[in-house]
Design an enzyme around this catalytic site. Structure first.
Site, PDB file in Angstrom:
ATOM      1  N   SER A 158       6.281 -10.107  -2.217  1.00 51.72           N
ATOM      2  CA  SER A 158       7.159 -10.803  -1.282  1.00 51.72           C
ATOM      3  C   SER A 158       6.607 -10.845   0.137  1.00 51.72           C
ATOM      4  O   SER A 158       7.287 -11.274   1.059  1.00 51.72           O
ATOM      5  CB  SER A 158       8.541 -10.131  -1.268  1.00 51.72           C
ATOM      6  OG  SER A 158       8.422  -8.773  -0.911  1.00 51.72           O
ATOM      7  N   GLY A 159       5.372 -10.362   0.344  1.00 52.03           N
ATOM      8  CA  GLY A 159       4.755 -10.409   1.659  1.00 52.03           C
ATOM      9  C   GLY A 159       5.092  -9.250   2.564  1.00 52.03           C
ATOM     10  O   GLY A 159       4.833  -9.292   3.769  1.00 52.03           O
ATOM     11  N   GLY A 207       4.092  -5.963   1.793  1.00 46.44           N
ATOM     12  CA  GLY A 207       3.159  -4.856   1.556  1.00 46.44           C
ATOM     13  C   GLY A 207       3.579  -3.896   0.464  1.00 46.44           C
ATOM     14  O   GLY A 207       3.235  -2.711   0.522  1.00 46.44           O
ATOM     15  N   SER A 208       4.273  -4.373  -0.559  1.00 46.81           N
ATOM     16  CA  SER A 208       4.820  -3.477  -1.581  1.00 46.81           C
ATOM     17  C   SER A 208       3.748  -2.776  -2.422  1.00 46.81           C
ATOM     18  O   SER A 208       3.895  -1.593  -2.735  1.00 46.81           O
ATOM     19  CB  SER A 208       5.774  -4.244  -2.501  1.00 46.81           C
ATOM     20  OG  SER A 208       5.130  -5.340  -3.111  1.00 46.81           O
ATOM     21  N   SER A 209       2.683  -3.477  -2.796  1.00 49.70           N
ATOM     22  CA  SER A 209       1.671  -2.835  -3.644  1.00 49.70           C
ATOM     23  C   SER A 209       0.986  -1.693  -2.906  1.00 49.70           C
ATOM     24  O   SER A 209       0.735  -0.621  -3.478  1.00 49.70           O
ATOM     25  CB  SER A 209       0.625  -3.858  -4.112  1.00 49.70           C
ATOM     26  OG  SER A 209      -0.156  -4.338  -3.035  1.00 49.70           O
ATOM     27  N   ASP A 260      -1.464  -2.619   5.549  1.00 51.79           N
ATOM     28  CA  ASP A 260      -0.235  -2.192   4.873  1.00 51.79           C
ATOM     29  C   ASP A 260      -0.194  -0.684   4.659  1.00 51.79           C
ATOM     30  O   ASP A 260       0.850  -0.047   4.800  1.00 51.79           O
ATOM     31  CB  ASP A 260      -0.091  -2.899   3.525  1.00 51.79           C
ATOM     32  CG  ASP A 260       0.025  -4.401   3.669  1.00 51.79           C
ATOM     33  OD1 ASP A 260       0.223  -4.865   4.814  1.00 51.79           O
ATOM     34  OD2 ASP A 260      -0.106  -5.112   2.668  1.00 51.79           O
TER      35      ASP A 260
END
Length: 328
Positions: A101-102, A104-106, A150
């Site tokens: 979703s933009g 920085g979740s990963s 991130d």
């Protein structure tokens, strides 16, 4: 059992200059970002072998395997290999926001796993060494096109100006202009586009045309430096911040056709006509969240226009919280 809570982030300026191909050829890159009140929660639990499974991974799907190499999720599989894990284990994740979703979740997931294994395996790595390893791990093993911003944003938390040097050194400067940050937060709108995309695929197109990307990213870096300088001096208005956002977004769209699309461009232009000061698609682009900066008096009209286009307003606040272990 261990539980980590890792914040997601919003990147305002400098995105792309934190990628190695840029800062290694231009001495440094820089990013201005903040963590937000949306998190990823990661639970790791050692367990006795049950139901003929050695490993169980729960995320958007559930995986049970006997061998590490059978794990389909790239991050889980490679992290377990990295820490030379051989025992039976259960890992579960819950996120406040959908993946890709933009925000920085990963990278937040990687940071959380490294935090947990540092504690579980009693490695006693310093904060500096741990985040260095986490960022280098994801870039080399998982997503070769991404940058470092991130990892450092989620690990340190807050509103920061982060600089990435050719020497591999990284500096984090906290922005202390509290009055402006509060005003910026109150003027920020976040709209979910419903489009989930791979940042790696969007960024990969930039690597194919390095000469063009390098020229554009130099301009993007220059804007990030200007904004940081004004923030440090306490001499920036919302309108100026919005103007810089708009300039950056125009430049970013020149990096790749995948960064945006005609529908999102039209919606963004409508927002500007209503009174928005600026905005951008968060992250690498291509979908996820559309960020709009506007004075509060314009919020209602902008939200109504977005709703007509099936874009949902998500309430998101800034946060100073950093990645941490909340249960051991």
């Amino acid at each position: 059992m261990f539980v980590a809570k890792v914040p997601l982030r919003v990147s305002f300026f400098g995105g792309g200059t934190d990628i190695p191909f840029f800062y290694e050829n231009n001495n440094y890159g820089c990013v201005l970002s903040t963590t937000i009140d949306k998190y990823i929660y990661i639970t790791l639990k050692d367990h006795n072998r049950l139901f003929n499974e050695n490993f169980r991974m729960n995320y958007s799907v559930s995986e049970t395997t006997k061998e590490i190499n059978q794990i389909k999720n790239d991050i889980f599989r490679n992290v377990l290999k990295y820490f030379k894990f051989k025992d039976n284990i259960y890992i579960s994740t819950i996120s406040d926001i959908p993946a890709s979703s933009g925000l920085g979740s990963s990278s937040s997931l990687v940071v959380g796993l490294f935090l947990i294994f540092n504690k579980r395996n009693k490695l006693n790595l310093s904060k500096k060494e741990l985040i260095k390893r986490a960022s280098e791990f994801e870039i080399s093993k998982i997503s070769k096109s991404i940058g470092k911003q991130d990892h450092y944003a989620s690990f340190y938390g807050g509103f920061n100006y982060i600089k990435f040097y050719k020497s591999q050194n990284v500096t984090i400067n906290k922005i202390k202009n509290k009055n402006f940050i509060k005003k910026l937060e109150e003027s920020s709108l976040f709209f979910w586009t419903g489009i989930q995309r791979s940042a790696n695929k969007v960024l990969e197109t930039q690597r194919k045309d390095k000469k063009n990307a390098n020229k554009i990213l130099l301009e993007i870096r220059n804007i990030a430096e200007q904004v940081n300088d004004k923030l440090m001096k306490g001499k920036i208005s919302l309108k100026e911040f919005g103007d810089y956002l708009n300039k950056t977004w125009i430049l970013k769209r020149k990096l790749s056709k995948r960064v945006s699309n005609k529908n999102l461009d039209l919606v963004y232009e409508k927002c500007l006509k209503i009174g928005a000061l600026g905005g951008k698609i968060l992250g690498a682009g291509g979908g996820g969240f559309l960020y709009i900066l506007a004075e509060k008096k314009c919020h209602r009209k902008i939200i109504q226009e977005m709703n007509k286009n099936c874009l949902v307003n998500e309430k998101i606040k800034f946060s100073s919280k950093s990645a941490r272990i909340i249960y051991k």
